[in-house]
Write a protein that holds these residues in place. Structure first.
Motif, PDB file in Angstrom:
ATOM      1  N   UNK A 608      60.261  -7.997  54.169  1.00  0.00           N
ATOM      2  CA  UNK A 608      59.402  -6.861  54.488  1.00  0.00           C
ATOM      3  C   UNK A 608      58.144  -6.921  53.626  1.00  0.00           C
ATOM      4  N   UNK A 609      56.992  -7.025  54.251  1.00  0.00           N
ATOM      5  CA  UNK A 609      55.728  -7.076  53.515  1.00  0.00           C
ATOM      6  C   UNK A 609      55.458  -5.723  52.876  1.00  0.00           C
ATOM      7  N   UNK A 610      54.902  -5.765  51.704  1.00  0.00           N
ATOM      8  CA  UNK A 610      54.645  -4.549  50.927  1.00  0.00           C
ATOM      9  C   UNK A 610      53.717  -3.608  51.701  1.00  0.00           C
ATOM     10  N   UNK A 611      54.101  -2.347  51.735  1.00  0.00           N
ATOM     11  CA  UNK A 611      53.305  -1.357  52.470  1.00  0.00           C
ATOM     12  C   UNK A 611      52.353  -0.589  51.569  1.00  0.00           C
ATOM     13  N   UNK A 612      52.650  -0.527  50.267  1.00  0.00           N
ATOM     14  CA  UNK A 612      51.778   0.199  49.349  1.00  0.00           C
ATOM     15  C   UNK A 612      50.586  -0.659  48.965  1.00  0.00           C
ATOM     16  N   UNK A 613      49.492  -0.055  48.487  1.00  0.00           N
ATOM     17  CA  UNK A 613      48.320  -0.841  48.069  1.00  0.00           C
ATOM     18  C   UNK A 613      48.680  -1.849  46.986  1.00  0.00           C
ATOM     19  N   UNK A 614      48.045  -3.000  47.045  1.00  0.00           N
ATOM     20  CA  UNK A 614      48.345  -4.105  46.135  1.00  0.00           C
ATOM     21  C   UNK A 614      47.135  -4.363  45.238  1.00  0.00           C
TER      22      UNK A 614
END
Length: 1138
Positions: A608-614
């Motif tokens: 699952x790709x990160x949904x929060x800002x990186x």
């Protein structure tokens, strides 16, 4: 195997008939024979250069306090020596027995090693490559402990039987003086005291030897009178002993976690018993027993309390607690937790003399997987920052790439962003292990090593000038969400563990573009930037790569198997899959990980790709994430090949399902084809649709855990082999080993550190995933990719155009043509056109590497875009973009003349084709009984060649374009999985592989580098004056209270003690003639002995001269007195009174 001793004969034979390299040549090939080749066999020689990393399975350690050199021995018989940053050395005992103890001849450039096979060896460290001068093999007794007093040539050796033998280090001969166990212990003792666990001499009296036996008995032995002065008995077994520098007390550590302090003159009972980690009962009873204290050291200081350092001794109720080192200083006790079990530790002191205040300043702690140095001089005992590259194994290495002769600005750029990642809180003092000098080699060009790891990290290393230093660390797992529970982990069940592990990577040094493929069927594209940026949404592209017609068994209600057509996406992104989606938008990957009751899992990625800002720090920053998704209950096949081109803005990757081309500038999928669809419909090599399989078997590195080894071995057979064995060789050992290589390469073990098979998937693909020829053809995978500019058709009239060479596990090489929009302004607006041009050639075995040469035989590199900072201002971007360039395209073909050569290398053979006619010019069968694991087209000074590493351990090079054999060396008698997946070649004759889970071995196949190796290697020994001995002081000298010396030669020499039994030990001269080594031996230990003798003789002569002078003065005074008396007697007398 035939040996070619005269390499020039091959060149002569090749010039006449092109040797066996050319099976047949066409007219065009005969024209190309005129291509000049500068590389000859004398330009090649194979040798090891340096070894980097943490010593695998360490077992012992020693330190020279004057030379400042640290030595580490291992269970495999290896020796690693460390000095200042960049000064490292590796040497190996031939027997391979484990090193149980090391002893430096302090400041003499020599080292004594004791091995588990009961042999001792003397190493000469005064040469750049240390060598053994002498060896002594004990036949009847097992060695347990060794002790070499400072500035002594007599080595004490304790044995398992409890005896102590004495060896002359200069001649490596045994003395007749032996301390027998039954003479050392009391006669009334009825049991054997056990092995000798400690030997040391009294710091103040060299004639007193302290002997510790395992049972708990300690004996103070008088060497002159040959009897025991005192015996100290304790109920618990002894592990180590430490002296107070004044020689009046010593300390013992025991198996029950206690420390006993003894006064040498009161053997009845210890003066003090303490349990550092034991709970003290209030009623005065004995404290509860603790774990054994394995080692203790007692070091004194002039201006404060002494230091007591010990390992072990923790309470038994601390279950699961990590290993600890305890530092006791005055009333304070510090317990320092270590990440790994402690193997050994040493306290570094200012003086090498045991009879002086020690003044400790650091503790070196050797752990099972790390080396830690603790600063004793600062509050809190901080550790020193380790300058050695010992963190290679921080996470198991899964792939390696080696880049020599990189752009000069790359290393400073990577170092500048990597320096911000360093930890804080280190000691401010300099690294205390500071001996040796760097090499003075003239060869200096930038070299970079990239390692991919099981936890998803990628490390960039500066490998220039035979050194290794970490530059930058990239964590690819930050892009994905971390699985927190078992339910979430089920989504990544394509592998048992390490879902972020790096499988393969592709790096363009000029544009600094990085592309990474992971084991969970994901691809990440990175750009390099010196500025920090906050990415709100990670750009995501999900790709559905379906199996071929015969590959998918779609279940239906009737139980029949319905074929599913392969997914084919047109070249126009508007007609194909939608553009990349932000990770915050709803996607198939966010619907959960478990299969629903409605049907099989479908359109779900493994991670699952990160949904929060990186937040992306300076360095490599995510440009695009591509994920393969589940298809009708089938997991995505792992990626077997990967390539990126910054000039075209494209990423291409393949697996056992087919080929995909992604435009990372427009964030779109351009092509998604099955392998069979890459073939031209009219060519005979086309794969026809096959019947569905009856039994579904996973392919690639995945395999059903219930498959037996026989089935696995059967699946791994080569399609080209004519027998049941993958080797047509009589050597069963090698044949079985290669079977093991092939079998293990198809499985993902839980422990990636053991046999993580990410890199060698490509060479195993040609071994089919099924026993039948139908399934063998249906599972043809893409295993090699190469961007190039060549002619898409045989009769091309125009200039070369961008293309992709595609190699498969069945030996097919196909050409895919690219049509880029004209001008940079239209690149982001118009789609890239793609068309398949059919098969170029067929080879035996899976394709490993491909390259293009121009008409003069020079390598044609793929075009690239010079690096620019993507986060810079628009003006700076435009300025940088205006400097974009591509390598000059080769001249167009004229009137049917070929202007390029295509170099193709597979697991079995190599071919050179003339382009655009696609006519075979040269052919060479590399191996018949084995197969090639790694092959690369490399540049060697003024020429190019193919470098190959075979599964049977041979390293070979072939000239280009004629494919003449230039080098063939049986480097490794047997290979293993680790070497198979990490071996890689680089330009200028460099190569490396992972020789153990923690060490990288670098080798060279260049004659020039071998000739300059001695200059390039670092020096361990440097001339340093030994510190002066401590002064006795006036009163100690007056009353005899200082250190007592001992003439050991009178005691242990042949005249006094006789000869030792010949059957006890066998003397083995070191490699080379002893006469030739005599000079080195005299430099190691003889100089000091001769200096001592000369000094004694000089002192004796001076003493005799002084005595003669005193006698003459006394005689003169007596004569003067007699003359004066005579004068007074006859002073007033007349002459007639005389």
């Amino acid at each position: 195997m035939k040996k070619f001793n005269i390499r020039k004969v091959l060149d002569g034979l090749t010039a006449v008939s092109s040797s066996s390299s050319s099976a047949s040549q066409t007219g065009a090939g005969k024209e190309n024979d005129a291509v000049p080749e500068s590389l000859q066999s004398e330009h090649f020689q194979l040798c090891k250069t340096v070894r980097h990393g943490f010593p695998h399975q360490p077992s012992s350690m020693a330190f020279d306090p004057v030379q400042k050199i640290l030595a580490v021995g291992t269970l495999t018989g290896a020796l690693r020596l460390f000095g200042r940053a960049g000064v490292e050395c590796y040497c190996q005992h031939e027997s391979g027995a484990g090193v149980i103890q090391l002893q430096f001849l302090i400041n003499e450039g020599a080292l004594v090693s004791a091995l588990a096979d009961d042999s001792i060896h003397l190493w000469n460290l005064r040469q750049k490559i240390p060598a053994i001068l002498h060896s002594l093999k004990f036949n009847r007794e097992r060695i347990t402990y060794c002790h070499l007093p400072f500035q002594s040539k007599w080595l004490y050796i304790g044995t398992e039987r409890g005896n102590i033998h004495i060896v002359n280090v200069e001649s490596f001969t045994l003395s007749g003086y032996v301390i027998m166990w039954n003479k050392a212990i009391e006669l009334s003792t009825k049991t054997h005291p056990g092995p000798v666990v400690h030997i040391s001499d009294n710091p103040m009296d060299e004639g007193k030897l302290l002997i510790g036996f395992e049972c708990g008995v300690v004996v103070l032995w008088d060497l002159k009178s040959k009897k025991a002065d005192y015996r100290y008995n304790y109920d618990e077994a002894i592990h180590s002993v430490a002296w107070h520098h004044e020689g009046k007390q010593f300390l013992c550590s025991h198996s029950d976690g206690t420390l006993t302090t003894w006064n040498i003159r009161t053997p009845a009972k210890p003066t003090q018993i303490i349990t550092p980690h034991g709970k003290q009962p209030k009623d005065g009873k004995k404290p509860e027993p603790c774990k054994p204290i394995l080692k203790v050291e007692y070091k004194t200081t002039r201006a404060g309390d002494p230091f007591m350092v010990l390992s072990g001794g923790l309470s038994y109720d601390t279950v699961g607690r990590r290993a600890c080192l305890t530092v006791m200083h005055g009333k304070s006790t510090a317990v320092l937790e270590m990440d790994f079990p402690i193997v050994d530790f040493l306290t570094l002191c200012e003086t090498p003399y045991p009879n002086d205040f020690q003044e400790p300043y650091a503790v070196v702690v050797l752990l099972e997987r790390d080396l830690v140095v603790i600063d004793l001089g600062q509050i809190g005992y901080p550790i020193f920052e380790n300058p050695y590259p010992l963190s290679i194994h921080e996470s198991p290495v899964t792939c390696c790439e080696y880049f020599a002769d990189c752009p000069a600005e790359l290393i400073p750029a990577l170092y500048s962003v990597g320096s911000r990642q360093k930890r804080q809180g280190y000691s401010k003092k300099d690294w205390p292990i500071s001996g040796g000098n760097w090499g003075q080699g003239t060869e200096s060009y930038p070299e970079i090593i990239i390692t991919g790891h099981a936890d998803g990290t990628i490390k960039f290393w500066d490998a220039s000038a035979l050194m290794l230093q970490v530059l930058y660390k990239l964590k690819t797992a930050k892009v994905f969400e971390r699985a927190r529970g078992k339910e979430e982990k089920a989504n990544a069940d394509i592998v048992d563990e390490d879902p972020f592990a790096i499988q393969t990577l592709c790096w363009c040094p000029e544009s600094r573009m990085l592309c990474v493929a992971g084991v969970s069927a994901h691809v990440i594209v990175y750009r390099f930037s010196k500025q920090e940026v906050a990415t709100a949404n990670v750009q995501l592209l999900e790709v559905r790569m379906q199996c071929e017609l015969s590959d998918v068994d779609s279940p239906d209600a009737t139980g029949e198997q319905t074929p599913t057509q392969a997914s084919s996406v047109p070249s126009s992104p508007q007609d194909g899959e939608p553009p990349a989606t932000d990770s915050t938008q709803p996607s198939a990957g966010g619907n959960g990980s478990n299969s629903s009751a409605d049907g099989p899992r479908d359109n779900i990625p493994c991670l699952q790709v990160r949904s929060s800002p990186l937040k992306q720090s300076p360095g490599y920053q995510v440009e695009l994430v591509v994920q393969l998704v589940w298809v009708s209950g089938e997991p995505p096949q792992q990626i077997t090949s990967l390539a990126i081109n910054s000039s075209y803005g494209l990423v291409v990757f393949g697996n056992s399902n087919g080929l995909a081309v992604v435009d990372y500038l427009q964030k779109t999928l351009l092509l998604n084809l099955g392998t069979s669809e890459l073939y031209s419909p009219s060519e005979p090599n086309q794969r026809q649709p096959c019947s569905p399989r009856k039994a579904r078997q996973p392919s690639g590195a995945l395999c059903d855990s219930n498959d037996g080894p026989n089935a696995a071995e059967e699946r791994c057979k080569s399609p080209n082999s004519g027998s049941n064995s993958p080797f047509n060789s009589d050597d069963e050992c090698k044949a079985k080993f290669i079977k093991k290589v092939k079998y293990k390469s198809r499985r993902f073990s839980k422990t990636v550190a053991n046999d993580f098979d990410s890199k060698d998937v490509s060479f195993i693909r040609s071994r089919s995933s099924s026993m039948t020829s139908v399934d063998r053809e249906s599972r043809e995978a893409v295993c090699a990719l190469c961007f190039c500019e060549t002619f898409p058709k045989k009769s091309s009239d125009g200039a070369p155009s961008p293309c992709v060479l595609v190699g498969t596990t069945q030996g097919s090489v196909m050409l895919v043509a690219l049509s880029l929009p004209p001008g940079d302004d239209h690149r982001l607006m118009q789609p890239v056109g793609i068309s398949s041009c059919g098969t170029v050639a067929r080879l035996k075995g899976g394709i490993l590497t491909m390259a293009l040469l121009d008409a003069a035989g020079a390598v044609l590199p793929a075009s690239y875009e010079p690096w620019y900072d993507p986060n810079a201002s628009d003006e700076e971007k435009e300025k940088e973009k205006s400097r974009w360039r591509r390598p000059a395209s080769p001249p167009s073909s004229q009137e049917g003349h070929d202007s390029q050569f295509a170099v193709l290398c597979s697991e079995k053979q190599a071919k050179v084709l003339a382009m655009p006619s696609q006519t075979r010019v040269h052919k060479h069968n590399i191996t018949e009984s084995s197969f090639v694991l790694r092959a690369d087209v490399v540049q060697m000074g003024s020429g190019n060649c193919i470098a190959c590493f075979c599964a049977n351990g041979h390293i070979m090079t072939l000239s280009l374009p004629s494919l003449r054999p230039l080098l063939d060396v049986n480097y490794l008698p047997l290979t293993d999985m680790r070497i198979a997946r990490t071996f890689c070649f680089s330009n200028l004759g460099q190569a490396l592989y992972l020789t153990s889970p923690t060490e990288v071995q670098r080798i060279t196949y260049s004659q020039e580098t071998c000739d300059n190796l001695q200059e390039m290697l670092s020096e361990l020994f440097t001339p340093v004056e030994t510190p002066e001995a401590p002064n006795k002081g006036f009163f100690k000298g007056l009353f005899g209270g200082g250190a007592q010396s001992l003439d050991r030669e009178d005691l242990f020499g042949e005249t006094a003690s006789g000869k030792a039994s010949r059957s006890l030990a066998q003397h083995i001269p070191g490699p080379g003639n002893m006469e030739g080594m005599k000079g080195a031996a005299s430099g190691v230990v003889g100089d000091l002995a001769r200096a001592r003798v000369a000094l004694d003789e000089r002192g004796q002569k001076l003493g005799e001269l002084e005595e003669r002078t005193a006698a003459m003065m006394a005689s003169a005074e007596s004569f003067s007195k007699h003359a004066h008396d005579m004068m007074l007697k006859y002073k007033d007398k007349k002459w007639y009174q005389l």
